[in-house]
Design a protein around this motif. Sequence first.
Motif, PDB file in Angstrom:
ATOM      1  N   ASN A   1      13.958  -4.020  29.577  1.00 28.39           N
ATOM      2  CA  ASN A   1      14.981  -4.702  30.363  1.00 28.39           C
ATOM      3  C   ASN A   1      15.098  -4.182  31.792  1.00 28.39           C
ATOM      4  N   GLU A   2      14.206  -3.294  32.202  1.00 25.58           N
ATOM      5  CA  GLU A   2      14.208  -2.810  33.582  1.00 25.58           C
ATOM      6  C   GLU A   2      13.616  -3.885  34.497  1.00 25.58           C
ATOM      7  N   LEU A   3      14.245  -4.069  35.655  1.00 27.45           N
ATOM      8  CA  LEU A   3      13.736  -5.017  36.640  1.00 27.45           C
ATOM      9  C   LEU A   3      12.876  -4.261  37.649  1.00 27.45           C
ATOM     10  N   ILE A   4      11.611  -4.676  37.775  1.00 30.88           N
ATOM     11  CA  ILE A   4      10.706  -4.024  38.721  1.00 30.88           C
ATOM     12  C   ILE A   4      10.253  -5.030  39.779  1.00 30.88           C
ATOM     13  N   MET A   5       9.794  -4.487  40.883  1.00 26.55           N
ATOM     14  CA  MET A   5       9.201  -5.285  41.942  1.00 26.55           C
ATOM     15  C   MET A   5       7.826  -4.721  42.295  1.00 26.55           C
ATOM     16  N   MET A   6       6.808  -5.549  42.215  1.00 24.38           N
ATOM     17  CA  MET A   6       5.523  -5.197  42.778  1.00 24.38           C
ATOM     18  C   MET A   6       5.526  -5.618  44.248  1.00 24.38           C
ATOM     19  N   TRP A   7       4.942  -4.785  45.099  1.00 23.00           N
ATOM     20  CA  TRP A   7       4.807  -5.138  46.506  1.00 23.00           C
ATOM     21  C   TRP A   7       3.650  -4.337  47.092  1.00 23.00           C
ATOM     22  N   SER A   8       3.168  -4.763  48.248  1.00 24.57           N
ATOM     23  CA  SER A   8       1.968  -4.152  48.814  1.00 24.57           C
ATOM     24  C   SER A   8       2.194  -3.652  50.233  1.00 24.57           C
ATOM     25  N   THR A   9       1.447  -2.596  50.567  1.00 20.02           N
ATOM     26  CA  THR A   9       1.416  -2.050  51.915  1.00 20.02           C
ATOM     27  C   THR A   9       0.120  -1.257  52.050  1.00 20.02           C
ATOM     28  N   ASP A  42       6.396   2.150  27.389  1.00 18.38           N
ATOM     29  CA  ASP A  42       7.370   3.181  27.778  1.00 18.38           C
ATOM     30  C   ASP A  42       7.828   3.019  29.226  1.00 18.38           C
ATOM     31  N   GLY A  43       8.092   1.776  29.613  1.00 24.98           N
ATOM     32  CA  GLY A  43       8.596   1.523  30.951  1.00 24.98           C
ATOM     33  C   GLY A  43       7.562   1.619  32.051  1.00 24.98           C
ATOM     34  N   GLN A  44       6.284   1.656  31.689  1.00 24.78           N
ATOM     35  CA  GLN A  44       5.224   1.766  32.668  1.00 24.78           C
ATOM     36  C   GLN A  44       4.247   0.603  32.530  1.00 24.78           C
TER      37      GLN A  44
END
Length: 295
Positions: free
Chosen positions: A206-214, A285-287
């Motif tokens: 239920n964790e909300l993650i964001m992928m983003w690039s730099t 496990d959240g990864q």
Amino acid sequence: MKVHRLEDIHFRDPYILALPSRKKYYLYGSIGQNVWNGPAIGFDVYESDDLEAWHGPIPCFRPPADFWSDHHYWAPEVYEWEGRYYMFASFKADGVPRVTGVLVADQPEGPFDLWSRSLTPPGWECLDGTLYVDDHGDPWMIFCKEWVQVEDGEMYAVRLTPDLKGTIGEPMLLFRASEATWSVGSGEQHSRYVTDGPFLYRMQNNELIMMWSTTGQDGYTLGLARSVSGKPQGPWKQDDSPLFSENGGHGMLFRTFEGRLFLTIHTPNDHPNERPVIIPIQEKDGQLMLVEASK
């Protein structure tokens, strides 16, 4: 239509829409051959039954003669929303700041027509708007304010109207690119930091993650941020290590019709060699962990 493998398709910023109702996958992206220079062609889509053989290209958007933008058509993302298909994409014209606008179509292969000229603030140089629907069913857009205007690229969230034509309230600053310890600045003072390609995903825990690039140590890099509140408003905390650091990025996640999780990005980030790749992902496990690249 011709049949292509992914290595034949010159796309940046790949996005895959999986449609169970049709048992088809649709691949959109920034057309590579003139992504930087010259009048924009428009947007194409490829379709597949198996993620291996891609049929196309299908011209899903070509700008009409009176269309306001004429270059830098970037990062199309297509969502099914209330029975229609909405494309969020970046557009620019000479003397006009880059925006995220919205196109609409009745079919995933188009043709797409203008729906909203811009969902980003007037005067802001922006790009890479992505749609996220929160736990209450309200649509949000996460987008980047470019380093060309602010040096240290910024990430914002703004709530959208239910028809995806406008915004509600002011954009909220989520973080700056330099907050990721693995990000690398450029320029004489090493103060220029890029924000690119946000994509939000609700984990199994239920964790909300964001992928983003730099930019990272080895070129274009894909990292993760996590919402402490579990909401798009954040606050957001950056993971210490990136997900993909080998000169590729602008990623999104999708599930196959069998339920398997995949990442798609473009790599390498070197024009004109960039191509879309699809990489199996394991969530544990959240990864998120890369399994192996499928090119």
